[in-house]
Write a protein that holds these residues in place. Sequence first.
Motif, PDB file in Angstrom:
ATOM      1  N   THR A 129     -43.204  74.922  17.492  1.00 42.16           N
ATOM      2  CA  THR A 129     -42.765  74.002  16.439  1.00 42.16           C
ATOM      3  C   THR A 129     -43.065  74.648  15.089  1.00 42.16           C
ATOM      4  OG1 THR A 129     -44.910  72.891  16.266  1.00 42.16           O
ATOM      5  CG2 THR A 129     -43.333  72.012  17.876  1.00 42.16           C
ATOM      6  N   PRO A 130     -42.476  74.152  14.010  1.00 44.10           N
ATOM      7  CA  PRO A 130     -42.826  74.708  12.703  1.00 44.10           C
ATOM      8  C   PRO A 130     -44.315  74.589  12.388  1.00 44.10           C
ATOM      9  CG  PRO A 130     -40.798  73.446  12.547  1.00 44.10           C
ATOM     10  CD  PRO A 130     -41.355  73.205  13.924  1.00 44.10           C
ATOM     11  N   GLU A 131     -44.955  73.530  12.877  1.00 40.69           N
ATOM     12  CA  GLU A 131     -46.401  73.379  12.659  1.00 40.69           C
ATOM     13  C   GLU A 131     -47.203  74.357  13.510  1.00 40.69           C
ATOM     14  OE1 GLU A 131     -44.346  70.904  13.455  1.00 40.69           O
ATOM     15  OE2 GLU A 131     -44.146  69.979  11.476  1.00 40.69           O
ATOM     16  N   ASP A 132     -46.694  74.706  14.669  1.00 39.49           N
ATOM     17  CA  ASP A 132     -47.367  75.645  15.575  1.00 39.49           C
ATOM     18  C   ASP A 132     -46.312  76.569  16.182  1.00 39.49           C
ATOM     19  OD1 ASP A 132     -49.059  76.975  17.280  1.00 39.49           O
ATOM     20  OD2 ASP A 132     -49.176  75.343  18.759  1.00 39.49           O
ATOM     21  N   PRO A 133     -45.890  77.604  15.447  1.00 35.37           N
ATOM     22  CA  PRO A 133     -44.776  78.453  15.932  1.00 35.37           C
ATOM     23  C   PRO A 133     -45.118  79.308  17.135  1.00 35.37           C
ATOM     24  CG  PRO A 133     -45.673  79.295  13.876  1.00 35.37           C
ATOM     25  CD  PRO A 133     -46.337  77.972  14.102  1.00 35.37           C
ATOM     26  N   ARG A 134     -46.374  79.493  17.448  1.00 31.98           N
ATOM     27  CA  ARG A 134     -46.784  80.267  18.631  1.00 31.98           C
ATOM     28  C   ARG A 134     -46.179  81.676  18.623  1.00 31.98           C
ATOM     29  NH1 ARG A 134     -48.400  76.584  23.006  1.00 31.98           N
ATOM     30  NH2 ARG A 134     -47.675  78.124  24.528  1.00 31.98           N
ATOM     31  N   GLY A 135     -46.058  82.260  17.462  1.00 33.00           N
ATOM     32  CA  GLY A 135     -45.529  83.614  17.356  1.00 33.00           C
ATOM     33  C   GLY A 135     -44.022  83.699  17.340  1.00 33.00           C
ATOM     34  N   VAL A 136     -43.325  82.558  17.365  1.00 34.34           N
ATOM     35  CA  VAL A 136     -41.870  82.544  17.370  1.00 34.34           C
ATOM     36  C   VAL A 136     -41.371  82.416  15.927  1.00 34.34           C
ATOM     37  CG1 VAL A 136     -39.796  81.352  18.152  1.00 34.34           C
ATOM     38  CG2 VAL A 136     -41.797  81.520  19.654  1.00 34.34           C
ATOM     39  N   VAL A 137     -40.477  83.327  15.539  1.00 30.71           N
ATOM     40  CA  VAL A 137     -39.881  83.255  14.209  1.00 30.71           C
ATOM     41  C   VAL A 137     -38.592  82.445  14.254  1.00 30.71           C
ATOM     42  CG1 VAL A 137     -38.933  84.596  12.297  1.00 30.71           C
ATOM     43  CG2 VAL A 137     -40.878  85.487  13.613  1.00 30.71           C
ATOM     44  N   ARG A 138     -37.716  82.783  15.202  1.00 31.61           N
ATOM     45  CA  ARG A 138     -36.433  82.079  15.319  1.00 31.61           C
ATOM     46  C   ARG A 138     -36.195  81.689  16.770  1.00 31.61           C
ATOM     47  NH1 ARG A 138     -30.948  85.346  14.193  1.00 31.61           N
ATOM     48  NH2 ARG A 138     -31.632  86.306  16.151  1.00 31.61           N
TER      49      ARG A 138
END
Length: 817
Positions: A129-138
């Motif tokens: 999620t935007p609050e917790d991207p977990r290393g994901v940009v897109r």
Amino acid sequence: MSSQVNGRPTDHGGTVKDREIAAEQRYVDTAYARLEEMRADAQAMIREGYRQSLAGTKGSLVDRDAMVHQAALRVQALDIADDGLVFGRLDLASREVRYIGRVGVRTSEHDSLVIDWRAPAAEDFYRATPEDPRGVVRRRVLHSRGHTVVDLEDDLLDPEASEGMTVVGDGAFLASLARAREGAMRDIVATIQREQDEVIRAPADGTVLVRGAPGTGKTAVALHRVAYLLFRHRRRFGSRGVLVVGPNRRFTAYIERVLPSLGEGSATLRSLGDLVEGAAATVHDPPALARAKGSEAMAAVLRRAVADHAPGAPGELRVVFKGVVVSLDRDRLDRIRNEVHRRSRGSVNAARGRAAEMLLDALWRRFGEVGGPEAAEAEEGAEAGLWNAILAADGLASLDEEPARGDGGGNGGGDPKRAQFDARVREQRAFTDFLVAWWPIRRPLDVLRSLGDPARLRRAAGRDLDRADVEPLAASWSGGDAPLSYQDVALLDEIDALLGSPPRPSRRRKAPSEDDPFVVDGVNILTGEEAVDETWEPEMQELTTSIERLERSRRVDDGVVEDRPEYAHLVVDEAQDLSPMQWRMLGRRGRQASWTIVEDPAQSAWEDLAAARRAMEAALGGERPASRGRRRTRKPPPPRVRHEYELTTNYRNSTEIAAVSARVLARALPEARPARAVRTSGIEPVVRVVPEADLGSAARAAVEEVLGQVEGTIGLIVPLSLEEAGGQAALFGGPATAWDAADRDRLGAGLPERVQVLDVLEAKGLEFDAAVIVAPETVAAQSPRGLRVLYVAVSRATQHLTVLTTDPAWRTTLLTG
């Protein structure tokens, strides 16, 4: 800087989205090419399996079956994945790119092309999620038709790491919500949100209980959990199978495409009306009847019904021994029957041998009571004197001088007179015919239909049923062609558990005499053994796997009757509507199972929630339902681990439609809180007041109007029929509000297939792009839980909601509260 666009034209020809789609199409084409190679490899394995069987040895046949079975499963999984193979992409801060799909695809060098959505490496697609991207940009969602990518949507989760990255669209999830529904439920594997993904990947042990209001995705989450468990724990859950239970056949037809589209075709889908072999429910009981049939008191009623004498059972047994007539009257026979049931620990149908022994015991006692032994001795003395006179005339020794001999009776060295009595009585046709009629091998449906006799039902009811319920219940079961209701199926399962299976044929079969009185139609009526001639030799038995036997036990069309299957995992949807008897039925199929329970107490149509909850706890705990009135002496099983979740976001309804359903919920259950809707459509619900006589024509007109506004499915939802409502429709009555099957057929005549005409109970669990609700005041008045049923109906639509009412007050209620 990142180029964040929404499909605007560029100087390079086409749009940014077009270029992105073309790039993704090239990658998808590569994945499909490799998928075709994998399919060819699996087909080659099938051919190799058949080639190996040419060796002609038993081992080669076993190897063939194993190889062909595994290869066929692989081909099936690859075929299923052919439509929409790749649906997601993750761009990580580490510059790694992961493509997510229905099945895993690797290159011939074992490099990953597509990651299976159930694999741990795919978790971030759902949890970031935007609050917790977990290393994901897109995060990118690909929409395909067949092999062609037709659209894509991006979520930018970490803007600070997006240098040089193109982001297209306004957000994948909300865009997917506005897409048209098809007649069969589409999976939401590409749009599972974090709170849903936590449920899907919850621990495999124990029970997962999921609560949520309409539109929160409970059903989709449960089905994705099934696919996830089968993927991560194939050996554990694949061996004994997974059972998914829905409220009715429309519902199971609606969801049947989901699991195959997720790469899993091995789970079994059943409605509550299809769980018993050879029986299928076609109607719902009126509320009062459903309450009586589903109550936990019915378990005791059915125990007494099974213990009662069968219809047509003889009331007297008469045999002759040594010229003495010995008889047992109805009172004695009833006491014997009760004692057999008290002593029998196994199947009632298998207790005929015990019943025969107890009848012989009673006949022997009765023989003594009527002076039989003295009369028999006198007769024997007279016979012996006559033979001695004949032998003396011939110059031979008398019988008294011969050595004493046993009579060869089958009393195992006991009283020879008793052994002789038993042997002679067993040979009499009067005894064998009586036994077959007095203790018949019964079917569950036979027992249930026998309760169509009010006198018989009163005996079985005892003090457990309200006397006012006896006549209506008996009427619902009388007649051989009366349709079975959903509650009836649970009662049949209860009776089946009490009756058990008939005696199984023994592997050691003996040659019968042509005059054997115990053999009727080739079966020994006392032992259940098949009788064959003495030339019988063991026949070759087909070798089957456990999976094949499990699948056979689930089929109803091959004539093979096997034990009731028990599963490794059960999924129960719309659990809030289950009666105690239905929970008992499910509990027998999951004594050692883990469970996923999906419910919304606010939607409950079952009145006695406390009793249903007790029955649910017994089922989830693996507790065997009590049978034949015996008290439990063993300790109850320890409580199983339970994981509880609540889904709070309404993804189905627009905020406009959710507001209408919230007003109905406030009347039905003021303390309940509706889920939070997240999508605004700008389309306001329509509530029209029409004369009662015009409801039918107004409903048709409303559907035809909506047909031009939506491309997807339309639900025309009407009240229950008079029979299913228990006559309650007469309260507001005229023919326009009857809504029986013929009325529904007339309403749907000539309309496109994407329009479904169904009653409010059939609409449970379904969703449509548009819904037309007819006569909400009727629905609310048809049962004590009518307002909750209406709450379910008005929450089915995703885009358009139209309500037709005859009462102006309801227009105010629905639009302003």
